[in-house]
Structure formats: structure tokens, C-alpha cells
Write a protein that holds these residues in place. Structure first.
Motif, PDB file in Angstrom:
ATOM      1  N   ALA A   1       0.811  -1.224   0.000  1.00 46.80           N
ATOM      2  CA  ALA A   1       0.000   0.000   0.000  1.00 46.80           C
ATOM      3  C   ALA A   1       0.838   1.264   0.000  1.00 46.80           C
ATOM      4  O   ALA A   1       0.298   2.364  -0.188  1.00 46.80           O
ATOM      5  N   SER A   2       2.149   1.143   0.196  1.00 45.78           N
ATOM      6  CA  SER A   2       2.992   2.335   0.278  1.00 45.78           C
ATOM      7  C   SER A   2       4.449   1.946   0.089  1.00 45.78           C
ATOM      8  O   SER A   2       5.034   1.277   0.942  1.00 45.78           O
ATOM      9  N   ASN A   3       5.024   2.366  -1.042  1.00 45.85           N
ATOM     10  CA  ASN A   3       6.451   2.168  -1.283  1.00 45.85           C
ATOM     11  C   ASN A   3       7.037   3.556  -1.515  1.00 45.85           C
ATOM     12  O   ASN A   3       7.028   4.063  -2.626  1.00 45.85           O
ATOM     13  N   MET A   4       7.496   4.174  -0.420  1.00 45.65           N
ATOM     14  CA  MET A   4       7.919   5.568  -0.466  1.00 45.65           C
ATOM     15  C   MET A   4       9.256   5.753   0.216  1.00 45.65           C
ATOM     16  O   MET A   4       9.619   5.021   1.137  1.00 45.65           O
ATOM     17  N   ILE A   5       9.977   6.771  -0.242  1.00 47.04           N
ATOM     18  CA  ILE A   5      11.209   7.209   0.391  1.00 47.04           C
ATOM     19  C   ILE A   5      10.876   8.406   1.272  1.00 47.04           C
ATOM     20  O   ILE A   5      10.266   9.370   0.830  1.00 47.04           O
ATOM     21  N   GLY A   6      11.284   8.373   2.524  1.00 53.96           N
ATOM     22  CA  GLY A   6      10.974   9.406   3.486  1.00 53.96           C
ATOM     23  C   GLY A   6      10.255   8.791   4.680  1.00 53.96           C
ATOM     24  O   GLY A   6       9.816   7.640   4.603  1.00 53.96           O
ATOM     25  N   PRO A   7      10.211   9.540   5.789  1.00 56.57           N
ATOM     26  CA  PRO A   7      10.653  10.917   5.946  1.00 56.57           C
ATOM     27  C   PRO A   7      12.172  11.045   5.921  1.00 56.57           C
ATOM     28  O   PRO A   7      12.890  10.085   6.167  1.00 56.57           O
ATOM     29  N   GLY A   8      12.612  12.269   5.608  1.00 52.62           N
ATOM     30  CA  GLY A   8      14.040  12.529   5.570  1.00 52.62           C
ATOM     31  C   GLY A   8      14.348  13.935   6.035  1.00 52.62           C
ATOM     32  O   GLY A   8      13.506  14.836   5.949  1.00 52.62           O
ATOM     33  N   VAL A   9      15.569  14.121   6.512  1.00 57.03           N
ATOM     34  CA  VAL A   9      15.992  15.431   6.985  1.00 57.03           C
ATOM     35  C   VAL A   9      17.501  15.506   6.827  1.00 57.03           C
ATOM     36  O   VAL A   9      18.208  14.500   6.967  1.00 57.03           O
ATOM     37  N   GLY A  10      18.007  16.685   6.467  1.00 53.90           N
ATOM     38  CA  GLY A  10      19.447  16.810   6.295  1.00 53.90           C
ATOM     39  C   GLY A  10      19.876  18.239   6.049  1.00 53.90           C
ATOM     40  O   GLY A  10      19.047  19.139   5.869  1.00 53.90           O
ATOM     41  N   THR A  11      21.187  18.438   6.021  1.00 51.89           N
ATOM     42  CA  THR A  11      21.748  19.778   5.889  1.00 51.89           C
ATOM     43  C   THR A  11      22.299  20.059   4.495  1.00 51.89           C
ATOM     44  O   THR A  11      22.564  21.217   4.174  1.00 51.89           O
ATOM     45  N   SER A  12      22.471  19.017   3.657  1.00 54.66           N
ATOM     46  CA  SER A  12      23.154  19.178   2.373  1.00 54.66           C
ATOM     47  C   SER A  12      22.392  18.448   1.272  1.00 54.66           C
ATOM     48  O   SER A  12      21.942  17.315   1.464  1.00 54.66           O
ATOM     49  N   SER A  13      22.279  19.095   0.103  1.00 50.95           N
ATOM     50  CA  SER A  13      21.584  18.470  -1.026  1.00 50.95           C
ATOM     51  C   SER A  13      22.275  17.185  -1.476  1.00 50.95           C
ATOM     52  O   SER A  13      21.616  16.186  -1.769  1.00 50.95           O
ATOM     53  N   THR A  14      23.602  17.208  -1.549  1.00 49.48           N
ATOM     54  CA  THR A  14      24.304  16.011  -2.009  1.00 49.48           C
ATOM     55  C   THR A  14      24.179  14.881  -1.000  1.00 49.48           C
ATOM     56  O   THR A  14      24.069  13.702  -1.379  1.00 49.48           O
ATOM     57  N   GLU A  15      24.168  15.203   0.279  1.00 52.79           N
ATOM     58  CA  GLU A  15      24.001  14.154   1.290  1.00 52.79           C
ATOM     59  C   GLU A  15      22.597  13.575   1.256  1.00 52.79           C
ATOM     60  O   GLU A  15      22.414  12.351   1.365  1.00 52.79           O
TER      61      GLU A  15
END
Length: 307
Positions: free
Chosen positions: A226-240
Motif C-alpha cells: 500500500a505504500s512504497n515511499m522514500i521518506g521521511p528525511g531530513v538533512g543539511t546538504s543536497s548532495t548528502e
């Protein structure tokens, strides 16, 4: 016509059917594909996970005529805010004020606790947008829903991503992830991260990235019918963040996960296109009362909806 009360654990099957049928009907009636392509049973994910995380935090509207559940909404109290989760109303009762009544009760709970309310909703659903904006919710972020076709052998990658600094998250990381969230957007939800990292139900995967021995990004994902998702996410850098997204995508070889990418970060968006991401929808993060100030990168998701 209906009464509102707290859902019971034994309502899970009926809640799953309501979520499955009303969500799919809205998308199909507006010319889109179904969101839930499997059986209604798959949507037990929502009452089961949310009963694990927030027992007794689902309001339902019950028909006084025949006792059926005709509306529902999960809410998620956290130390810093209340998050409004998936809301559904039976199409047979369109215009009956079900969603408005559920929303009003949850706003009342938040006001009693002196906490702001947050939600993430589809920009395509203007009825939903109107429901929230009439009650003084206001957008504070735009997200591009992007899907990624992960090769059967995995291996999605970009040159120059710091993937060597990504590792699986552990329970010992929960305090550091919470510190990072509070620094980036003054948000605390330790039990969500603990729940996802513990992964008792077997749906989740979590990664962190470190710089000079300090956690500077965290990303979760779910792989469920029912849900194949990436997240939640949090970070300081776009590349990271991009490195974390790639790491989580590669947990699902041969599948097509979805991630909500902040539209105000063109560098990250460009990297997602380079990874093969394709836009499929837009979502708006909205707040009632206090708006979070984001000093970094935040990625919401729909499971768990605690952003």
C-alpha cells in the motif's frame, strides 16, 4: 446523519475498505490512475501502524442510519505539533460536511494542547485545499512527487555522491536524529524514528549519513503493497540527501518507489532527474497557526504522516 467518535482496533478492516475505496474513487473520477492497486486489505497498513504509534488517535464518522463508517481521519500528536494524517469520506455522502466536522474536532484537540497543526495534501485536490484554506491553513512548502524505476539488480547511483558516508541507522542514532530535526526545523518526533528503525513489522529501512563523526542526514523508507515511499528525511546538504535517497531506493530493486522532493531546492531536483526521477504529482505542506521555519532539507512522506 452521522456521529463522530474515536475508532476502535476492531474497526481496522472497515477503515481499510473506506481508505481504499474513497481514495481510489477520487483519483479515478478525476482522470487519474488508482493509488491503491492491490486489495482493500492492503490498506490495513494505516490503522495498524497508526495504532502502534498513536493508540486512539483516529476519529471516525459513523452513519446513524446503518452504523457504517463513512469518514475517518488519523492525527498524530507530537511534542512540537500535531500532524493531520490521511482523511477519507465516503463518496456516497459528498457534501454532508464529514471532512469539515473531522477537521474541526482535530483543530480543537490541537488548540487544547496549544500546538500547531501540519499536513501535506495534494495540490490537485482543490476540494481538499479549499477545506483547509477556509479553516486558515496556509502552504509553507511545495513538493514534487517523483517516482523512480529501480533496476532489478539495484545500483542506482550518481557520480560524486558521498555514498561511502551512508550507513544503516541504529536505535543508538535516535537522539542524534532528533537533535538534527530540532536544529533544521524545530521538530521532535523521536518515537517515529525509533519505530521505523526497530522495524518490528518488517516494512521499514532507515539510513543516516555522517560528516566528521556527526549525523548530518537521516532517511527512512517503507516497502509495503500500500505504500512504497522514500521518506521521511531530513538533512543539511543536497548532495548528502541525494546519497541517502539513492541508498534507500536501492533497497527496492525492480520496484517503483515515490519520494517527495522539495521544489525550492533546484540542485536536489536536478540530481533526482539524473537518477531517473519523473514527476507524478505535487503536494503542499500546510500549517494551521505556527509555520515551521526550515533551515535545511525536509522530506515528508505519507507513512508515517508525522511531518
Amino acid at each position: 446523519m452521522f456521529k463522530i467518535h474515536t475508532a476502535k482496533p476492531e474497526d481496522a478492516a472497515e477503515l481499510a475498505l473506506l481508505i481504499h475505496s474513497s481514495t481510489n474513487m477520487w483519483y479515478e473520477s478525476h482522470g487519474h490512475e488508482k493509488i491503491f492497486r492491490g486489495p482493500a486489505e492492503d490498506c490495513r497498513l494505516f490503522p495498524e501502524v497508526y495504532e502502534d504509534l498513536d493508540p486512539g488517535c483516529c476519529l471516525v464518522a459513523q452513519s446513524e442510519a446503518d452504523g457504517r463508517l463513512i469518514g475517518s481521519c488519523f492525527y498524530h500528536p507530537r511534542e512540537t505539533h500535531i500532524s493531520l494524517g490521511i482523511m477519507n469520506a465516503s463518496s456516497q455522502f459528498a457534501g454532508a460536511g464529514i471532512a469539515s466536522a473531522l477537521l474541526e474536532d482535530i483543530i480543537g484537540i490541537a488548540e487544547d494542547r496549544e500546538l500547531p497543526v501540519r499536513l501535506v495534501s495534494s495540490a490537485m485536490n482543490l476540494d481538499s485545499f479549499s477545506l483547509y484554506s477556509r479553516r486558515f491553513f496556509h502552504p509553507y512548502a511545495v513538493y514534487q512527487d517523483m517516482f523512480f524505476r529501480v533496476p532489478a539488480e539495484g545500483g542506482l547511483a550518481l557520480i560524486d555522491l558521498p555514498t561511502e558516508r551512508v550507513r544503516p541507522a541504529t536505535i543508538a542514532d535516535v537522539g542524534e536524529i532528533d537533535r538534527l530535526e530540532q536544529e533544521i526545523w524545530r521538530t521532535s518526533r523521536q518515537r517515529d524514528w525509533r519505530y521505523m528503525i526497530e522495524n518490528a513489522r518488517g516494512y521499514w529501512h532507515c539510513s543516516v549519513i555522517e560528516r566528521n563523526g556527526k549525523i548530518t542526514g537521516a532517511m527512512a523508507s517503507i516497502g509495503h503493497p500500500a505504500s512504497n515511499m522514500i521518506g521521511p528525511g531530513v538533512g543539511t546538504s543536497s548532495t548528502e540527501i541525494a546519497a541517502l535517497i539513492a541508498a534507500e531506493l536501492n533497497q527496492y530493486p525492480g520496484r517503483t518507489p515515490v519520494a517527495l522532493i522539495p521544489s525550492n531546492n533546484p540542485k536536489l531536483v536536478a540530481m533526482m532527474y539524473a537518477l531517473g526521477g519523473r514527476n507524478c504529482e505535487l503536494h503542499l505542506a500546510q500549517a494551521f497557526a505556527e509555520t515551521p521555519i526550515i533551515e535545511g532539507i525536509v522530506m515528508p512522506t505519507f507513512m508515517p504522516e508525522t511531518c
